[in-house]
Design a protein around this motif. Structure first.
Motif, PDB file in Angstrom:
ATOM      1  N   UNK A  90       0.396  -1.195  -0.254  1.00 37.65           N
ATOM      2  CA  UNK A  90       0.394  -0.005  -0.094  1.00 37.65           C
ATOM      3  C   UNK A  90       0.847   1.122  -0.506  1.00 37.65           C
ATOM      4  N   UNK A  91       2.089   1.388  -0.498  1.00 39.32           N
ATOM      5  CA  UNK A  91       3.105   2.009   0.029  1.00 39.32           C
ATOM      6  C   UNK A  91       3.242   3.044   1.217  1.00 39.32           C
ATOM      7  N   UNK A  92       3.085   2.414   1.961  1.00 36.49           N
ATOM      8  CA  UNK A  92       2.604   3.078   3.458  1.00 36.49           C
ATOM      9  C   UNK A  92       4.128   2.539   3.838  1.00 36.49           C
ATOM     10  N   UNK A  93       4.192   3.899   5.338  1.00 31.14           N
ATOM     11  CA  UNK A  93       5.718   3.265   6.476  1.00 31.14           C
ATOM     12  C   UNK A  93       5.529   1.943   6.734  1.00 31.14           C
ATOM     13  N   UNK A  94       6.442   1.492   7.917  1.00 27.14           N
ATOM     14  CA  UNK A  94       5.283   0.287   8.292  1.00 27.14           C
ATOM     15  C   UNK A  94       5.013   1.391   9.852  1.00 27.14           C
ATOM     16  N   UNK A  95       6.008   2.123   9.949  1.00 27.56           N
ATOM     17  CA  UNK A  95       5.299   2.597  11.233  1.00 27.56           C
ATOM     18  C   UNK A  95       3.173   3.434  11.787  1.00 27.56           C
ATOM     19  N   UNK A  96       3.803   3.583  10.279  1.00 31.34           N
ATOM     20  CA  UNK A  96       2.250   4.552   9.656  1.00 31.34           C
ATOM     21  C   UNK A  96       0.681   3.723  10.597  1.00 31.34           C
ATOM     22  N   UNK A  97       1.248   1.773  10.920  1.00 30.97           N
ATOM     23  CA  UNK A  97       0.810   0.786  10.357  1.00 30.97           C
ATOM     24  C   UNK A  97       0.225   0.879  11.783  1.00 30.97           C
TER      25      UNK A  97
END
Ligand code: PLP
Length: 347
Positions: A65-72
């Motif tokens: 999803x093109x997100x950085x891991x710390x945004x999850x």
């Protein structure tokens, strides 16, 4: 003496042969790979997550999803982060704004926070009335948008969600609940999380992935927003939930295949409703609403007497009942029972 608190349970046990189309569940259950992952990891259940199942899940979702891991942030379902987000961002001076009808769990959390609650009716096309929602409370802390909406299964355009994001009061967040996003053609707004906007998105594995009883869900947001949820609870993930969710994401056929299965069954049911002149709201999700033209509670009770458990009414529409999409066999039983109930005189 004070009455004893009721036992904590989500639902009562149901008769074995009941048609359960009342809780927006997925009768397909977890996919084969998920069942295998659950079985193979169960013997390690004596430990917390020593093999990093939750980290693997975060890595998979981040890269897809093109997100950085710390945004999850991973939770045992999306109910927890829904509740925590509302508790974190509403208060007696920061209100909660929701559509009406919509999923009510956030509103219940806002009641706990003693926040002012503003309920804004859906537009005639059953999308969220984002302009009226933003106008409803200049001191709101949370604007809750459920897309597709539960109970109507109707969608709100990305343009409308972006408008709300640009025009909401400073210091508030948009809480976008995408529990049913994969069942519909609605556009998700994950790019707004990546763009560091004041938004938290909720996702769950309870719906298209069929894992309501296994438990896994996400809050997606800027790390500083996600950090505000942490004081409300930091439960460990069940390793079964994380492992099953990870392999479900890796099965890239799963979403399109299941979306089609559920849409076919839903559209077949709509054809039945249309042929019999029953009024319903065209849904893109795994639930839909029927305007029964009579007291919905009575219809629900009459259906239950025929062992078909349909969903409920919402206070704003007392004649309208929510029905979840079951298997073709379950919907066949629904059709027979519903026609019998509607052919009989209202009680
Ligand atoms: N959000 C919506 C819109 C729902 O309909 C549900 C469940 O029905 C949830 C969140 C919570 O589901 P879970 O805690 O199983 O992820």
């Amino acid at each position: 003496a004070a009455a004893a608190a009721p036992a904590r349970r989500v639902r009562q046990a149901m008769p074995a042969d009941a048609v359960l189309i009342n809780a927006n569940e997925n009768p397909l259950g977890p996919c084969k790979a998920a069942c295998e992952a659950i079985a193979s990891i169960a013997p390690k259940g004596g430990r917390y997550d020593i093999d990093g199942e939750t980290d693997k899940l975060i890595k998979t979702f981040a890269s897809q999803n093109g997100l950085k891991e710390n945004y999850i942030a991973v939770y045992a379902g999306s109910s927890e982060p829904l509740h925590y987000s509302v508790l974190a961002f509403t208060s007696p001076t920061k209100g909660f704004v929701t559509a009406d009808p919509s999923y009510e769990a956030g509103m219940r959390a806002a009641q706990v926070a003693k926040a002012k609650i503003s309920k804004v009716p859906l537009k005639p096309d059953y999308s969220h009335d984002v302009k009226a929602m933003i106008a409803a409370d200049p001191n709101a802390g949370v604007f809750y948008i459920c897309n597709p909406n539960n109970p109507t299964g109707t969608i709100t355009s990305k343009a409308d969600i972006l408008w709300a994001l640009e025009n909401k009061p400073k210091g508030s967040i948009l809480l976008v609940d995408e529990a049913y996003i994969h069942l519909s053609d609605a556009e998700n707004v994950v790019d707004q999380v990546a763009a560091d906007k004041d938004i938290i998105i909720l996702r769950t594995f309870s719906k298209i992935y069929g894992m309501a009883g296994i438990r896994c869900g996400f809050a997606l947001g800027r790390p500083d927003l996600l950090a505000k949820l942490q004081p409300f609870g930091q439960n460990a993930m069940p390793i079964t939930g994380s492992a099953a969710a990870n392999v479900s994401l890796l099965d890239t056929d799963l979403v399109p295949t299941r979306k089609k299965i559920i849409a076919d069954t839903r559209n077949d049911t709509f054809a039945f409703l249309k042929a019999n002149n029953y009024k319903f709201i065209p849904s893109q999700s795994n639930c839909f609403m029927i305007d029964t033209g009579r007291n919905g509670q009575q219809v629900i009770a009459a259906m239950r007497a025929k062992n078909v458990y349909i969903g409920r009414t919402w206070p704003i529409w007392p004649n309208t009942v929510r029905v979840s999409v079951g298997t073709p066999a379950e919907m066949a039983k629904f059709k027979v029972a519903f026609k019998e109930v509607m052919d009989s005189a209202p009680t």
